[in-house]
Design an enzyme around this catalytic site. Structure first.
Site, mmCIF file in Angstrom:
data_model
loop_
_atom_site.group_PDB
_atom_site.id
_atom_site.type_symbol
_atom_site.label_atom_id
_atom_site.label_comp_id
_atom_site.label_asym_id
_atom_site.label_seq_id
_atom_site.Cartn_x
_atom_site.Cartn_y
_atom_site.Cartn_z
ATOM 1 N N GLN A 38 -6.748 12.125 -3.240
ATOM 2 C CA GLN A 38 -7.388 10.839 -2.982
ATOM 3 C C GLN A 38 -8.893 10.969 -2.791
ATOM 4 O O GLN A 38 -9.625 10.009 -2.980
ATOM 5 C CB GLN A 38 -6.742 10.163 -1.777
ATOM 6 C CG GLN A 38 -5.355 9.602 -2.083
ATOM 7 C CD GLN A 38 -4.814 8.749 -0.960
ATOM 8 O OE1 GLN A 38 -4.850 9.147 0.201
ATOM 9 N NE2 GLN A 38 -4.293 7.591 -1.301
ATOM 10 N N HIS A 88 -1.130 1.262 6.562
ATOM 11 C CA HIS A 88 -1.623 2.466 5.877
ATOM 12 C C HIS A 88 -2.154 2.132 4.487
ATOM 13 O O HIS A 88 -3.210 2.633 4.081
ATOM 14 C CB HIS A 88 -0.511 3.512 5.792
ATOM 15 C CG HIS A 88 -0.010 3.954 7.126
ATOM 16 N ND1 HIS A 88 -0.845 4.473 8.099
ATOM 17 C CD2 HIS A 88 1.236 3.963 7.667
ATOM 18 C CE1 HIS A 88 -0.145 4.774 9.170
ATOM 19 N NE2 HIS A 88 1.120 4.463 8.935
ATOM 20 N N ALA A 105 -3.394 -0.692 3.568
ATOM 21 C CA ALA A 105 -4.643 -1.429 3.775
ATOM 22 C C ALA A 105 -5.816 -0.465 3.913
ATOM 23 O O ALA A 105 -6.897 -0.690 3.347
ATOM 24 C CB ALA A 105 -4.528 -2.314 5.014
ATOM 25 N N ASP A 106 -5.623 0.622 4.660
ATOM 26 C CA ASP A 106 -6.674 1.632 4.782
ATOM 27 C C ASP A 106 -7.035 2.229 3.426
ATOM 28 O O ASP A 106 -8.212 2.454 3.120
ATOM 29 C CB ASP A 106 -6.216 2.757 5.717
ATOM 30 C CG ASP A 106 -6.291 2.361 7.185
ATOM 31 O OD1 ASP A 106 -6.906 1.328 7.495
ATOM 32 O OD2 ASP A 106 -5.731 3.097 8.014
ATOM 33 N N GLN A 107 -6.019 2.481 2.600
ATOM 34 C CA GLN A 107 -6.235 3.142 1.316
ATOM 35 C C GLN A 107 -6.950 2.239 0.310
ATOM 36 O O GLN A 107 -7.634 2.726 -0.591
ATOM 37 C CB GLN A 107 -4.891 3.586 0.718
ATOM 38 C CG GLN A 107 -4.047 4.477 1.604
ATOM 39 C CD GLN A 107 -4.636 5.853 1.796
ATOM 40 O OE1 GLN A 107 -5.394 6.306 0.961
ATOM 41 N NE2 GLN A 107 -4.283 6.520 2.869
ATOM 42 N N HIS A 123 -9.056 2.873 12.901
ATOM 43 C CA HIS A 123 -9.349 3.660 11.702
ATOM 44 C C HIS A 123 -9.866 2.764 10.581
ATOM 45 O O HIS A 123 -10.794 3.136 9.847
ATOM 46 C CB HIS A 123 -8.084 4.394 11.270
ATOM 47 C CG HIS A 123 -8.252 5.249 10.058
ATOM 48 N ND1 HIS A 123 -8.118 4.761 8.780
ATOM 49 C CD2 HIS A 123 -8.550 6.557 9.930
ATOM 50 C CE1 HIS A 123 -8.323 5.736 7.916
ATOM 51 N NE2 HIS A 123 -8.576 6.837 8.580
#
Length: 337
Positions: free
Chosen positions: A98, A280, A282-284, A305
């Site tokens: 990533q 998770h 959403a963070d990515q 985060h």
């Protein structure tokens, strides 16, 4: 030279900074790397991500040493190519991938990547999250990313292999995920490596009861020729506009039933919230949407985060990232130039 306080987060801040530096060409200095962790500074997994970014962008790097709390990264130009990265033990292949994937999605030609290490690690997205959830959404933004899991690698033995092919685009397209659409199917898979089948069966029994799944929606898969013991339980929620993936990992001292309850809690919270993305995912999505110059999604309450990642993204890319509360555990994130 962009200056970043690494004490504001963990390894994800470093990986985000590396990605954005490669794509924008902006150099950065990060100090206090992982200062709040029990073992601060750069570890092998982080060093592999730094080295991968260095190779992809022909960068000059200072401070890339085990335990280092300061890094200076000055990128050159991103070039496509055939890359191989061996992380060693169970360091996460998915996190390293990533880090470099957005840059290669915008490179000057197709690339192939072979990564060796962990593919199913706690505190990292598992390989099936990338194949089922993340890569299809990148495809909606215009890229073609083929991610294949050649061999599973569980913590702590590792030994897994990911093979990736990337066909780039000149620019990422904005993505809007306001609704997940109609629920199409919910299924579960229990992976075991060097562990008795009964552990996986107990997990699946809990999932069947909690999520009311029929037998044909449950899969028990034992890894042949395991390199080390491991267990991962995933729930796959297929909807009209995306697939969400939730995973819990078996660990010493935690019962199979507890592992299953954890992943069911996460899946049920997502379904109840009636949002497009889990926390998770959403963070990515923040980073590729920012690079696309816009996008939006609904999600659950953003984590600290998420906010720290958004703040870092805005140091490199001229976008606004705004969160709006829509209701009980329902939020909307909008990214715009």
């Amino acid at each position: 030279m962009i200056e970043i306080d690494g004490a504001q987060g963990g390894g994800q801040l470093l990986r985000t900074a590396l990605t954005l530096s490669m794509v924008t060409g902006e150099p950065f200095t990060m100090t206090g790397i992982r200062a709040g962790r029990s073992r601060p500074g750069l570890m092998r997994q982080h060093l592999t991500a730094v080295d991968a970014a260095r190779q992809v962008s022909h960068a000059s790097v200072a401070g890339a040493e085990p335990g280092s709390r300061q890094l200076v990264f000055t990128p050159g130009g991103v070039r496509a190519g055939d890359f191989q990265f061996a992380i060693g033990t169970a360091g996460s292949t998915t996190l390293v991938l990533q880090t470099i994937l957005p840059a290669l999605c915008l490179a000057d030609g197709p690339s192939t990547i072979r990564l060796e290490g962990g593919t199913h690690n706690p505190l990292a997205p598992p390989a099936n999250f990338l194949t089922d959830t993340f890569a299809p959404l990148l495809a909606k933004m215009g890229t073609s990313t083929d991610i294949r899991l050649e061999r599973h690698g569980f913590y702590p033995a590792g030994g897994g292999v990911l093979q990736v092919k990337v066909v780039p685009v000149s620019a990422l397209q904005p993505l809007h995920l306001e609704e997940r659409g109609a629920l199409q199917a919910v299924s579960a898979r229990a992976l075991i490596s060097g562990i008795h089948d009964s552990v996986a069966q107990r997990e699946l029994n809990v999932v069947a009861r909690r999520l009311q799944l029929p037998p044909d929606a449950l899969e028990l898969r034992a890894i042949s020729q395991p390199l080390g013991p491991g267990n991962a339980l995933s729930v796959r929620v297929a909807c009209e506009h995306l697939v969400e993936t939730f995973t819990a990992f078996g660990e010493r001292g935690v019962s199979a039933e507890q592992v299953a309850e954890r992943v069911c809690d996460e899946a049920q919270a997502y379904l109840k919230a009636d949002v497009a993305t889990g926390v998770h995912l959403a963070d990515q999505l923040l980073l590729p949407m920012a690079l696309a110059g816009g996008g939006s999604f609904t999600t659950m309450a953003p984590s600290d985060h998420s906010y720290s990642n958004a703040a870092l993204i805005q140091k490199f890319v001229a976008v606004d990232i705004d969160y709006e509360e829509l209701g009980a555990n329902r939020w909307r994130c909008v990214i715009r130039k």
